[in-house]
Enzyme design. Structure first.
Site, mmCIF file in Angstrom:
data_model
loop_
_atom_site.group_PDB
_atom_site.id
_atom_site.type_symbol
_atom_site.label_atom_id
_atom_site.label_comp_id
_atom_site.label_asym_id
_atom_site.label_seq_id
_atom_site.Cartn_x
_atom_site.Cartn_y
_atom_site.Cartn_z
ATOM 1 N N TYR A 123 -27.740 -24.905 -48.382
ATOM 2 C CA TYR A 123 -28.212 -25.421 -49.680
ATOM 3 C C TYR A 123 -29.420 -24.702 -50.275
ATOM 4 O O TYR A 123 -29.822 -25.017 -51.401
ATOM 5 C CB TYR A 123 -28.475 -26.932 -49.603
ATOM 6 C CG TYR A 123 -29.536 -27.380 -48.625
ATOM 7 C CD1 TYR A 123 -30.869 -27.433 -49.003
ATOM 8 C CD2 TYR A 123 -29.207 -27.796 -47.341
ATOM 9 C CE1 TYR A 123 -31.850 -27.878 -48.116
ATOM 10 C CE2 TYR A 123 -30.171 -28.232 -46.455
ATOM 11 C CZ TYR A 123 -31.493 -28.264 -46.845
ATOM 12 O OH TYR A 123 -32.458 -28.703 -45.973
ATOM 13 N N ARG A 212 -26.464 -39.198 -52.926
ATOM 14 C CA ARG A 212 -27.739 -39.180 -53.651
ATOM 15 C C ARG A 212 -27.789 -38.020 -54.638
ATOM 16 O O ARG A 212 -28.411 -38.097 -55.685
ATOM 17 C CB ARG A 212 -28.933 -39.007 -52.698
ATOM 18 C CG ARG A 212 -29.037 -39.982 -51.579
ATOM 19 C CD ARG A 212 -30.405 -39.864 -50.877
ATOM 20 N NE ARG A 212 -30.719 -38.537 -50.403
ATOM 21 C CZ ARG A 212 -30.402 -38.065 -49.191
ATOM 22 N NH1 ARG A 212 -29.728 -38.823 -48.344
ATOM 23 N NH2 ARG A 212 -30.742 -36.845 -48.810
ATOM 24 N N HIS A 235 -23.057 -35.257 -46.355
ATOM 25 C CA HIS A 235 -23.940 -36.161 -45.607
ATOM 26 C C HIS A 235 -23.718 -37.575 -46.152
ATOM 27 O O HIS A 235 -23.745 -37.769 -47.363
ATOM 28 C CB HIS A 235 -25.417 -35.854 -45.904
ATOM 29 C CG HIS A 235 -25.955 -34.563 -45.371
ATOM 30 N ND1 HIS A 235 -26.667 -33.693 -46.153
ATOM 31 C CD2 HIS A 235 -25.928 -34.026 -44.129
ATOM 32 C CE1 HIS A 235 -27.065 -32.666 -45.406
ATOM 33 N NE2 HIS A 235 -26.626 -32.828 -44.190
ATOM 34 N N GLU A 238 -26.811 -41.704 -43.560
ATOM 35 C CA GLU A 238 -27.645 -41.257 -42.444
ATOM 36 C C GLU A 238 -28.801 -42.222 -42.227
ATOM 37 O O GLU A 238 -29.263 -42.402 -41.110
ATOM 38 C CB GLU A 238 -28.183 -39.845 -42.735
ATOM 39 C CG GLU A 238 -29.083 -39.288 -41.634
ATOM 40 C CD GLU A 238 -29.534 -37.858 -41.866
ATOM 41 O OE1 GLU A 238 -29.236 -37.328 -42.952
ATOM 42 O OE2 GLU A 238 -30.182 -37.285 -40.973
ATOM 43 N N HIS A 272 -22.886 -37.604 -40.130
ATOM 44 C CA HIS A 272 -23.687 -38.751 -39.689
ATOM 45 C C HIS A 272 -22.864 -40.054 -39.796
ATOM 46 O O HIS A 272 -22.476 -40.595 -38.793
ATOM 47 C CB HIS A 272 -25.017 -38.882 -40.437
ATOM 48 C CG HIS A 272 -25.839 -37.641 -40.402
ATOM 49 N ND1 HIS A 272 -26.217 -37.062 -39.221
ATOM 50 C CD2 HIS A 272 -26.321 -36.837 -41.407
ATOM 51 C CE1 HIS A 272 -26.931 -35.962 -39.479
ATOM 52 N NE2 HIS A 272 -27.005 -35.800 -40.795
ATOM 53 N N ASP A 323 -27.105 -29.582 -36.621
ATOM 54 C CA ASP A 323 -27.826 -30.039 -37.806
ATOM 55 C C ASP A 323 -29.177 -29.357 -38.007
ATOM 56 O O ASP A 323 -29.240 -28.214 -38.431
ATOM 57 C CB ASP A 323 -27.961 -31.571 -37.743
ATOM 58 C CG ASP A 323 -28.385 -32.184 -39.069
ATOM 59 O OD1 ASP A 323 -28.563 -31.429 -40.036
ATOM 60 O OD2 ASP A 323 -28.537 -33.418 -39.138
HETATM 61 ZN ZN ZN Z 1 -27.554 -32.029 -42.265
#
Ligand code: ZN
Length: 455
Positions: A123, A212, A235, A238, A272, A323
């Protein structure tokens, strides 16, 4: 570096169980033939215990460079969110050279621990001031360079990140290096695919960062952008705060919302998925998506424990990932997955799938199957698969007077270091005696890069 046309194992972990006296013939990087009951021929690279290389289904390689830096207590309650502040500060100055140097070290450590393919959830796209690089996939090229140099197989998951919170909130200043709109993301992905064409078996997927960071319309556009076989990773759930924010925004919990609004199927990896109700757990298992579990990071960040027993009872598929790369160790990742469940349930052998079955064997097989599915490939010692293999050091004390699945239990629960002897990628040996052949040069470059970042 040596390449071997033929490998021989006294014992090899095949799809239908352990095979005896197994010869693996490699051609063009693929397993051309598997024969049982064969003696090693002169010139064969002969070992005692052979396994398929493991997939690491979730990595942010650059975070290896900040491992251990977020372990000081802050002013208030520390959480994932305070860790994220440290990560944002670390990422501020990192350029493509630093990305490549740090990823190189992370990939060396993955290979040395038995991971042969990485799912890179990528990212950090733009220059430090937030403007795109002249080549929008400059950072992806740095990751591909690190993969090529170390030999690890790469499934690149370019991440779409556009918002700071649910409901399309504007991204923050500290997220400026991550942000795309759908059109610029499509260009990033196309350019990334061109770069990956230079690697022999790279896979490109895509990753909406989280609920999000994307709106429902953006999520739909991303799903439409993904080719039929492309892995889609996200994701989800989490943190409890994410669950509360999602409920406030939509009236639904994150996994519930995702399953209701997206065509989640076997291409998907839900990373997650820690906080689920029983109904969400069963529904996610039914979706055939892979649960991407990262026990070391989830413990480090105080995320919580995935309901893996209920998920397995509902027929779910999982794999493991490293991760945040705070510690890179395939065996420890699998050990902590089991130990978390033992501590929570005050019981033992939680992930073994049948009475009398080996726990280590069950976890390794799940990691191979689920990890391979999540990364758009197949991780097995079978004809047509990449010749990606790991040998365990049969002389390690943890393996003495053990055999077959008991080696896997010894590796995961009893071995400490030195359990992995050699690693091959596409038939080429790149780790011997537990050391990657390019380790010294890669560590030297990592040291120089970190000195620049912290100097
Ligand atoms: Zn991650």
């Amino acid at each position: 570096m040596s390449s071997a046309a033929r490998l021989h194992f006294e014992h090899a972990m095949l799809p239908d169980g352990w095979g005896r006296d197994v010869t693996v013939t490699v051609s063009d990087g693929l397993i051309a033939r598997i024969e049982r009951g064969t003696a090693p021929a002169p010139g064969d690279d002969a070992h005692k215990i052979g396994l398929p290389g493991l997939p690491n289904l979730h990595s942010h390689a650059f975070q290896r460079g900040m491992a251990g830096l977020a372990e000081r207590r802050g002013a208030g309650d520390d959480s994932f969110w305070t860790w994220r502040e440290v990560m944002y500060r670390f990422v501020e100055r990192m350029g493509p050279d630093e990305m490549r140097a740090i990823a190189g070290l992370a990939y060396v450590e993955m290979l040395e621990s038995g991971f042969t393919r990485v799912g890179e959830f990528h990212y950090v796209h733009h220059a430090p001031d937030g403007t795109p690089y002249a080549n929008p996939a400059e950072m992806a090229a740095a990751l591909a360079g690190a993969a090529e140099e170390t030999g690890i197989a790469l499934t690149l998951l370019p991440v779409f990140y556009a918002h700071a919170g649910f409901g399309g909130q504007a991204a923050g200043e500290d997220q400026r290096r991550f942000v795309h709109d759908i059109d610029s993301f499509a260009r990033l992905r196309a350019r990334s695919a061109e770069i990956l064409a230079a690697l022999p078996d790279a896979v490109i997927g895509l990753a909406p960062h989280s609920l999000r960071a994307v709106t429902p319309d953006e999520l739909a556009a991303l799903v439409a952008m993904a080719e039929r076989q492309a892995p889609i990773h996200i994701h989800v759930a989490e943190q409890q705060r994410e669950v509360r924010d999602c409920l406030a925004w939509s009236g639904a919990r994150p996994v519930e919302w995702l399953l209701d609004h997206s065509p989640v199927d076997q291409r998907w990896c839900l990373v997650h998925a820690t906080h689920m109700t029983g109904a969400e757990t069963a529904e996610m298992a039914r979706s055939t998506a892979v649960a991407g579990l990262c026990p070391i990071t989830e413990a480090n960040l105080g995320d919580g424990l995935f309901p893996v027993r209920d998920f397995l009872a509902a027929g779910g598929t999982y794999g493991v990932g490293s991760d945040s790369n705070v510690l890179i160790d395939a065996a420890e990742e699998m050990r902590l997955l089991e130990y978390g469940q033992r501590l929570q349930c005050q019981s033992r052998n939680m992930l073994a799938t049948e009475a009398g079955g080996s726990t280590g064997g069950a976890i390794v097989r799940a990691a191979l199957t689920g990890g391979g599915q999540a990364l758009g490939t197949r991780s097995a010692l079978m004809e047509g698969c990449a010749a990606d293999l790991v040998s365990l050091d049969a002389d390690h004390p943890a393996f003495i007077a053990r055999e077959r699945d008991a080696w896997l239990d010894g590796w995961i629960f009893a071995a400490r270091r030195g359990a992995v002897d050699a690693v091959w990628r596409r038939g080429r040996k790149i780790v011997s005696g537990g050391r990657h052949h390019a380790r010294d040069a890669i560590v030297a470059r990592y040291r120089a890069a970190l000195a620049g970042l912290f100097g």
